[in-house]
Design a protein around this motif. Sequence first.
Motif, PDB file in Angstrom:
ATOM      1  N   PRO A  79      32.391  45.285  55.976  1.00  0.00           N
ATOM      2  CA  PRO A  79      31.145  45.443  55.223  1.00  0.00           C
ATOM      3  C   PRO A  79      31.160  44.677  53.900  1.00  0.00           C
ATOM      4  O   PRO A  79      32.214  44.401  53.329  1.00  0.00           O
ATOM      5  CB  PRO A  79      31.082  46.957  54.965  1.00  0.00           C
ATOM      6  CG  PRO A  79      31.952  47.565  56.010  1.00  0.00           C
ATOM      7  CD  PRO A  79      33.047  46.576  56.245  1.00  0.00           C
ATOM      8  N   VAL A  80      29.955  44.363  53.443  1.00  0.00           N
ATOM      9  CA  VAL A  80      29.766  43.617  52.209  1.00  0.00           C
ATOM     10  C   VAL A  80      29.459  44.567  51.069  1.00  0.00           C
ATOM     11  O   VAL A  80      28.654  45.492  51.214  1.00  0.00           O
ATOM     12  CB  VAL A  80      28.616  42.598  52.368  1.00  0.00           C
ATOM     13  CG1 VAL A  80      28.276  41.926  51.036  1.00  0.00           C
ATOM     14  CG2 VAL A  80      28.972  41.561  53.423  1.00  0.00           C
ATOM     15  N   THR A  81      30.117  44.348  49.932  1.00  0.00           N
ATOM     16  CA  THR A  81      29.810  45.063  48.700  1.00  0.00           C
ATOM     17  C   THR A  81      29.254  44.045  47.710  1.00  0.00           C
ATOM     18  O   THR A  81      30.009  43.184  47.236  1.00  0.00           O
ATOM     19  CB  THR A  81      31.065  45.737  48.112  1.00  0.00           C
ATOM     20  OG1 THR A  81      31.587  46.661  49.061  1.00  0.00           O
ATOM     21  CG2 THR A  81      30.742  46.460  46.816  1.00  0.00           C
ATOM     22  N   PRO A  82      27.964  44.099  47.403  1.00  0.00           N
ATOM     23  CA  PRO A  82      27.405  43.108  46.476  1.00  0.00           C
ATOM     24  C   PRO A  82      27.915  43.323  45.051  1.00  0.00           C
ATOM     25  O   PRO A  82      28.513  44.352  44.734  1.00  0.00           O
ATOM     26  CB  PRO A  82      25.887  43.358  46.548  1.00  0.00           C
ATOM     27  CG  PRO A  82      25.686  44.270  47.708  1.00  0.00           C
ATOM     28  CD  PRO A  82      26.948  45.028  47.903  1.00  0.00           C
ATOM     29  N   GLY A  83      27.655  42.338  44.200  1.00  0.00           N
ATOM     30  CA  GLY A  83      28.017  42.475  42.793  1.00  0.00           C
ATOM     31  C   GLY A  83      29.339  41.807  42.494  1.00  0.00           C
ATOM     32  O   GLY A  83      29.465  40.593  42.578  1.00  0.00           O
ATOM     33  N   THR A  84      30.336  42.610  42.146  1.00  0.00           N
ATOM     34  CA  THR A  84      31.664  42.104  41.804  1.00  0.00           C
ATOM     35  C   THR A  84      32.715  42.929  42.534  1.00  0.00           C
ATOM     36  O   THR A  84      32.690  44.157  42.469  1.00  0.00           O
ATOM     37  CB  THR A  84      31.915  42.193  40.285  1.00  0.00           C
ATOM     38  OG1 THR A  84      30.931  41.419  39.604  1.00  0.00           O
ATOM     39  CG2 THR A  84      33.299  41.671  39.929  1.00  0.00           C
ATOM     40  N   VAL A  85      33.603  42.255  43.232  1.00  0.00           N
ATOM     41  CA  VAL A  85      34.715  42.927  43.917  1.00  0.00           C
ATOM     42  C   VAL A  85      36.013  42.360  43.335  1.00  0.00           C
ATOM     43  O   VAL A  85      36.411  41.246  43.665  1.00  0.00           O
ATOM     44  CB  VAL A  85      34.669  42.723  45.436  1.00  0.00           C
ATOM     45  CG1 VAL A  85      35.890  43.363  46.098  1.00  0.00           C
ATOM     46  CG2 VAL A  85      33.397  43.315  46.020  1.00  0.00           C
ATOM     47  N   PRO A  86      36.687  43.106  42.454  1.00  0.00           N
ATOM     48  CA  PRO A  86      37.928  42.598  41.864  1.00  0.00           C
ATOM     49  C   PRO A  86      39.075  42.605  42.858  1.00  0.00           C
ATOM     50  O   PRO A  86      39.025  43.273  43.906  1.00  0.00           O
ATOM     51  CB  PRO A  86      38.181  43.574  40.714  1.00  0.00           C
ATOM     52  CG  PRO A  86      37.518  44.838  41.140  1.00  0.00           C
ATOM     53  CD  PRO A  86      36.311  44.430  41.946  1.00  0.00           C
TER      54      PRO A  86
END
Length: 267
Positions: free
Chosen positions: A58-65
């Motif tokens: 799945p995709v998590t929008p925004g920022t993924v550190p």
Amino acid sequence: MPTFLSFEDKDPGVASRVPLVLVHGHPFDHTMWHPQLTEFAPTRRVIAPDLRGYGASPVTPGTVPLSRHAQDIAALLDHLGVETFVLAGLSMGGQIVMECAARFGDRIRGLVLADTFPAAETPEGRQSRNAMADRLLAEGMRGYADEVLEKMVAPYARPEVKAHVHRMMTATSPQGAAAALRGRAERPDYRDLLSGLTVPALVVVGADDTYTPAADAEAMHAALPDSVLHVVEGAAHLPNLERPEEFNRALGEFLARLDERTVGSPV
């Protein structure tokens, strides 16, 4: 509890050999490890996830550190009941491996750092990564994939390798790639971490890699207390795909060394 990530888990049931976990780079998916899955899965457990935002995960929008990717990998391995393992990563995957070493290094029996580097991002690099994230969201992946293909793999790479790499890049979610770029722009400096690691490490780099030149690999090799450096001639940023026989030979020798240590360790 079910894992967040999509993954491939090949387990031939050979308990005497330490499991191998393969962490892909950007903007790819777990199929970049196809030659390694084919080579090693018949004789040891090999686990290859799609990172958050890539492949079938799945995709998590925004920022993924990078810390979120490391947490995802820990959760996956907990889900699979894998307590100790060899952790291999290429490019961004190598930086995720370093983050994992910082967070749960006691579970790692060996590190493979391929075509990666440990330094924090420069101000110019942060600006560039965030600008690229904006571009991918606005334009999608194809233009970027066309531009960088012959830096990801050498211009002289086999057509089928180029096609595979281009296919992975264009199939990646722009939202997932952009979120990872923004997170990677904020990564910490791992150089002090490397100098304190005691587990064996294999450092690999393509001789013609312009993203992470051989000098970066040589510096990591010098910083790591127990490491082997292997420079793959005739390859750029993806030597595991460009020169799989040589990459697999170096990795196989490294894994054999770790298997001997595991068999000889007290229970």
